[in-house]
Design an enzyme around this catalytic site. Structure first.
Site: not given
Ligand code: ADP
Ligand code: MG
Length: 392
Positions: A36, A197, A349, A372
């Site tokens: 960053r 989620k 992230g 976000g």
């Molecule tokens: P980003 O930060 O890229 O927006 P998120 O924070 O929404 O992504 O999600 C990332 C997390 O989702 C990771 O820590 C990963 O371990 C978890 N994840 C992905 N697939 C699964 C799954 N099938 N079951 C549980 N956790 C999961």
């Molecule tokens: Mg995340």
């Protein structure tokens, strides 16, 4: 509408108050990842090269409106100083007499980093007094903190109303990339969405539905879609209370002719720590097992679609890629996005960590630094930190 850019005004001999997003991870009192900081160096360098003095403001962590040495910006100042190859002065406050004295003593080419903006209780409530104190620290304001642009705080919005305000180079780069996705995507436009989620990203899914040709889903979010389609998902992370919403999304996609692709094979295990994992079709998941990754057949099918797209947006890992056994889906998709001839944008992230783990960062069209903020932008929301900057 593009915003008034810092490149278009004369800054010689002026003090530029620059809001940056230096909310970096720390380890043992040092900056653990300077991505960053690097992202805003071009803006800082441009101002210095053009004869301005630079006063930087950032938040760091969540100190909740009180001074907390654990969240001091001192390590950030040290790292920034190394990167710029010149001293970076600090003060023990965000604003007020000491900060004003330090800011008024600056000469062209000098750099001052204010203390963590979230040490002030007025920051997150956009307190007018704090904004006014900040405004005394510069002749003009530059917002380069794209990652904080979705928050109407004193240092992002309040102060921008009080000084002549401009967009920094990083803010412009982010806005250009994300607006291209929303308003001018070359077809076929494919969005790949995963992560923990579905509820976090439902609004993005819905907004993108009117723009994309296909949605490729993975991660925990795909599990809720699988449930909605009548599959058993065992003990997988899913959100049963979102199943109705997920069904409506599928219906609405069908009406618009948008293809929603969900995994047909997955990697399952009893728990994250179990030593065995197996690839199975989605319709054979035992009640005591959970989905932790997408399977190779799904990766191959997603990759074929990514390869033929002209625009690709990816957010959210396809599985628990932090564990080697469940990383193949995410790393596979990272490689395909990198190999694509399409214009590619990756945000989030954990998704960026996956891009780094795959070693393909330099093959991505745009890597968004604001998790976000980029999602809110893609939901079609107006980001207050951008809206407050006058149009070009
Ligand atoms: P980003 O930060 O890229 O927006 P998120 O924070 O929404 O992504 O999600 C990332 C997390 O989702 C990771 O820590 C990963 O371990 C978890 N994840 C992905 N697939 C699964 C799954 N099938 N079951 C549980 N956790 C999961
Ligand atoms: Mg995340």
């Amino acid at each position: 509408m593009p915003k008034r850019s810092i490149t278009e005004t004369d800054v010689l001999g002026k003090r530029a108050l620059v809001r940056v997003d230096f909310n970096v991870p720390l380890r043992d009192g040092e900056v653990a990842d300077d991505t960053r900081i690097l992202a805003s160096l071009p803006t800082i360098q441009l101002l210095l090269d053009r004869g301005a003095a630079v006063v930087l403001a950032t938040h760091l962590g969540r100190p909740k409106g009180k001074a907390d040495p654990a969240y001091s910006v001192a390590p950030v100042a040290r790292r920034l100083s190394e990167l710029l190859g010149r001293p970076v002065a600090t003060v023990s406050m965000v604003a007020g007499p000491e900060a004003e004295r330090a800011a008024s003593a600056l000469r062209p080419g000098d750099v001052l980093l204010l203390e963590n903006t979230r040490f002030e209780s007025g920051e997150e409530v956009n307190d007018p007094d704090l904004a006014a104190k900040l405004a005394r620290l510069g002749d003009l304001f530059v917002n380069d903190a794209f990652g904080a642009a979705h928050r109407a705080h004193a240092s992002t919005v309040g102060v921008a109303n009080l000084l002549p305000s401009y967009a920094g180079l990083l803010l412009q780069r982010e806005e250009t990339a994300l607006s291209r996705l929303l308003f001018d995507p070359e077809q076929a436009f494919i969005a790949v969405l995963g992560g923990a989620k579905v509820s976090d990203k439902f609004a993005v899914l819905e907004h993108l539905l009117g723009r994309v040709d296909a949605l490729l889903l993975g991660g925990g979010m795909a599990n809720t879609l699988l449930l909605a389609q009548g599959h058993q998902t065992g003990s997988s992370l899913s959100e049963p209370d979102r199943v109705e919403e997920a069904r409506r999304l599928v219906d609405s996609a069908e009406e618009r002719g948008v293809h929603i692709d969900i995994p047909t094979d997955v990697v399952i295990a009893r728990s994250l720590d179990s030593t065995t994992a197996q690839v199975v079709p989605v319709d054979t998941i035992p009640a005591d097992q959970a989905i932790f990754d997408i399977g190779p057949e799904t990766v191959a099918r997603y990759c074929r679609q990514i390869a033929s797209a002209r625009t690709v947006f990816w957010n959210g890992p396809m599985g628990v890629f932090e564990r080697g056994r469940f990383a193949n889906g995410t790393l596979g998709i990272a490689r395909c996005v990198a190999d694509a001839t399409a214009y590619t944008v990756v945000g989030g992230g954990d998704s960026l960590a996956a891009i780094d783990a795959a070693g393909v960062a330099e093959h991505i069209g745009h890597i968004s630094t604001g998790g976000g903020a980029s999602l809110e932008y893609l939901e079609g929301r107006v980001l207050p930190g951008i809206a407050v900057i006058p149009d070009a």
